[in-house]
Design a protein around this motif. Structure first.
Motif, mmCIF file in Angstrom:
data_model
loop_
_atom_site.group_PDB
_atom_site.id
_atom_site.type_symbol
_atom_site.label_atom_id
_atom_site.label_comp_id
_atom_site.label_asym_id
_atom_site.label_seq_id
_atom_site.Cartn_x
_atom_site.Cartn_y
_atom_site.Cartn_z
ATOM 1 N N SER A 37 41.125 44.337 45.426
ATOM 2 C CA SER A 37 40.957 43.560 46.625
ATOM 3 C C SER A 37 41.204 42.140 46.327
ATOM 4 O O SER A 37 41.627 41.640 47.609
ATOM 5 C CB SER A 37 39.403 43.910 46.751
ATOM 6 O OG SER A 37 38.813 43.290 45.524
ATOM 7 N N SER A 38 40.733 41.356 45.286
ATOM 8 C CA SER A 38 41.178 40.181 45.123
ATOM 9 C C SER A 38 42.697 39.846 45.027
ATOM 10 O O SER A 38 43.019 38.662 45.920
ATOM 11 C CB SER A 38 40.757 39.626 43.717
ATOM 12 O OG SER A 38 39.136 39.743 43.753
ATOM 13 N N HIS A 39 43.369 40.632 44.800
ATOM 14 C CA HIS A 39 44.825 40.296 44.517
ATOM 15 C C HIS A 39 45.473 40.610 46.093
ATOM 16 O O HIS A 39 46.209 39.876 46.559
ATOM 17 C CB HIS A 39 45.727 41.494 43.805
ATOM 18 C CG HIS A 39 47.051 41.462 43.715
ATOM 19 N ND1 HIS A 39 47.824 42.190 44.339
ATOM 20 C CD2 HIS A 39 47.793 40.240 43.374
ATOM 21 C CE1 HIS A 39 49.153 41.777 44.508
ATOM 22 N NE2 HIS A 39 49.240 40.768 43.695
ATOM 23 N N ASN A 82 42.649 30.466 45.183
ATOM 24 C CA ASN A 82 43.191 31.583 44.290
ATOM 25 C C ASN A 82 42.157 31.968 43.010
ATOM 26 O O ASN A 82 41.679 32.974 42.638
ATOM 27 C CB ASN A 82 44.345 31.222 43.650
ATOM 28 C CG ASN A 82 45.662 31.612 44.614
ATOM 29 O OD1 ASN A 82 45.237 32.259 45.560
ATOM 30 N ND2 ASN A 82 46.763 31.542 44.225
ATOM 31 N N ILE A 115 38.653 33.034 44.383
ATOM 32 C CA ILE A 115 38.697 34.318 44.632
ATOM 33 C C ILE A 115 38.542 35.449 43.256
ATOM 34 O O ILE A 115 37.798 36.435 43.409
ATOM 35 C CB ILE A 115 40.245 34.494 45.577
ATOM 36 C CG1 ILE A 115 39.847 34.185 46.791
ATOM 37 C CG2 ILE A 115 39.992 36.349 45.794
ATOM 38 C CD1 ILE A 115 41.071 33.985 47.561
ATOM 39 N N TYR A 116 39.569 35.094 42.594
ATOM 40 C CA TYR A 116 39.553 36.117 41.357
ATOM 41 C C TYR A 116 38.219 35.844 40.360
ATOM 42 O O TYR A 116 37.745 36.769 39.924
ATOM 43 C CB TYR A 116 40.815 35.541 40.410
ATOM 44 C CG TYR A 116 41.943 36.189 40.841
ATOM 45 C CD1 TYR A 116 42.218 37.532 40.899
ATOM 46 C CD2 TYR A 116 42.901 35.508 41.565
ATOM 47 C CE1 TYR A 116 43.471 38.101 41.447
ATOM 48 C CE2 TYR A 116 43.996 36.096 41.999
ATOM 49 C CZ TYR A 116 44.147 37.408 41.909
ATOM 50 O OH TYR A 116 45.638 37.951 42.558
ATOM 51 N N ARG A 145 34.917 37.324 42.552
ATOM 52 C CA ARG A 145 35.012 38.760 42.929
ATOM 53 C C ARG A 145 35.219 39.430 41.360
ATOM 54 O O ARG A 145 35.489 40.769 41.425
ATOM 55 C CB ARG A 145 36.009 39.094 43.942
ATOM 56 C CG ARG A 145 35.727 38.460 45.275
ATOM 57 C CD ARG A 145 36.976 38.891 46.094
ATOM 58 N NE ARG A 145 36.931 40.502 46.487
ATOM 59 C CZ ARG A 145 36.372 40.951 47.214
ATOM 60 N NH1 ARG A 145 35.336 40.425 47.918
ATOM 61 N NH2 ARG A 145 36.288 42.344 47.308
ATOM 62 N N ASN A 146 35.078 39.035 40.270
ATOM 63 C CA ASN A 146 35.430 39.683 39.051
ATOM 64 C C ASN A 146 34.278 39.125 38.075
ATOM 65 O O ASN A 146 34.145 37.961 37.563
ATOM 66 C CB ASN A 146 36.867 38.976 38.592
ATOM 67 C CG ASN A 146 37.099 39.868 37.398
ATOM 68 O OD1 ASN A 146 36.663 40.055 36.552
ATOM 69 N ND2 ASN A 146 38.361 40.344 37.828
#
Length: 310
Positions: A242-244, A286, A289-290, A293-294
């Motif tokens: 999803s992040s990608h 970027n 987001i990563y 969500r990780n």
């Protein structure tokens, strides 16, 4: 008039946002904040992946490369852009312009290809989990990453070399806040036919081909996820990509908006907006987001903070 009788341009004037002087303080504050967050976020991503053995996997290896590309992309234009906002006129030498053009194009095109490689990585992880470690071995990952860097460096060298063969002898105002191919071609007083052909070929390869390969990868990924029987399995599979997917949509939107059009239809305002999106906003978002969500990256960052605190 012959070329020998014409005065060759030795420096360019970056127009930047000079048409809106009343917003310079606002723009400077926003751009400086974005640049600071982009540098900090991407450096933290690099450090977290480097020092945490748990993140030494293909997905994070490519994320490591993406962070480096983001730093090169934003650092190649932001110092000069910030300087232009606090000075009456922002000039850049011809050589400096070519250097900026090279590193920006190298980083931006590398990011497009790397996002395609990352989509393939997610495809292999979700569609062929039992063979994933074989398909995405350390050797394969190194070759893919090296291929992206070298191929894009070679392509960028061609475009920069073609730009160096042009003659600039008239107006020297670049209608942008950094050196970019389309506005530079409009300033040339020699034929830009070969350059335009190469731009079309580059758009077809880096834009359309990479985009289609990414779409195909995600088509297989979504199809495979929908075939899963449990909701938990679907949720877990989707969370890994999803992040990608968010980053891909954001980056391709900006690049298509800026570049997938003929040089003759170049719009300065449109290009500046797209430039802000992919050289400032994207490198800033970027790492956020990563990270957000990780849980693995967040855990690695907590360890990193504790390490430096002690």
């Amino acid at each position: 008039m012959t070329m020998s009788n014409q005065t060759l341009v030795k420096e360019f004037i970056l127009q930047g946002f000079s048409e809106h002087p009343e917003y310079h303080v606002l723009f400077f504050s926003c751009f400086l904040s974005l640049y600071s967050v982009a540098l900090t976020g991407n450096i933290l991503i690099i450090l977290a992946i480097t020092f945490d053995p748990g993140l030494h996997t293909p997905m994070y290896f490519f994320l490591f490369n993406l962070a480096i590309m983001d730093i090169i992309c934003t650092s190649s234009i932001m110092p000069k852009a910030l300087e232009g906002l606090i000075s009456e006129e922002s000039s850049i030498s011809f050589g400096g312009c070519m250097v900026q053009l090279y590193f920006l194009t190298w980083a931006a095109s590398s990011e497009l290809l790397l996002l395609t490689v990352m989509a393939y990585d997610r495809y292999a992880a979700i569609c062929y989990p039992l063979h994933y470690s074989t398909v995405m071995s350390k050797t394969s990952c190194n070759m893919l990453a090296a291929g992206v860097w070298v191929l894009c460096a070679f392509n960028t060298a061609i475009h920069t070399g073609l730009m160096l063969r042009l003659h600039f002898c008239g107006p020297n105002v670049i209608t942008h806040f950094f050196c970019e191919v389309p506005p530079l071609l409009l300033l040339s007083c020699s034929s830009t036919y070969v350059n335009s052909i190469m731009i079309v070929l580059a758009d077809a390869f880096y834009g359309m081909m990479s985009f289609l390969m990414t779409i195909v990868s995600y088509g297989f990924i979504i199809s495979n996820i929908l075939k899963m029987r449990t909701a938990e399995g679907k949720k877990k599979a989707f969370s890994t990509c999803s992040s990608h997917l968010i980053v891909v949509c954001m980056y391709y939107t900006a690049v298509f908006y800026a570049y997938i059009s003929p040089v003759s239809s170049y719009s300065a305002e449109k290009s500046k907006l797209a430039g802000v999106l992919y050289t400032m906003v994207s490198p800033t978002l970027n790492p956020l987001i990563y990270t957000l969500r990780n849980k693995d990256v967040k855990a690695a960052l907590r360890k990193l903070f504790l390490f430096f605190r002690n």
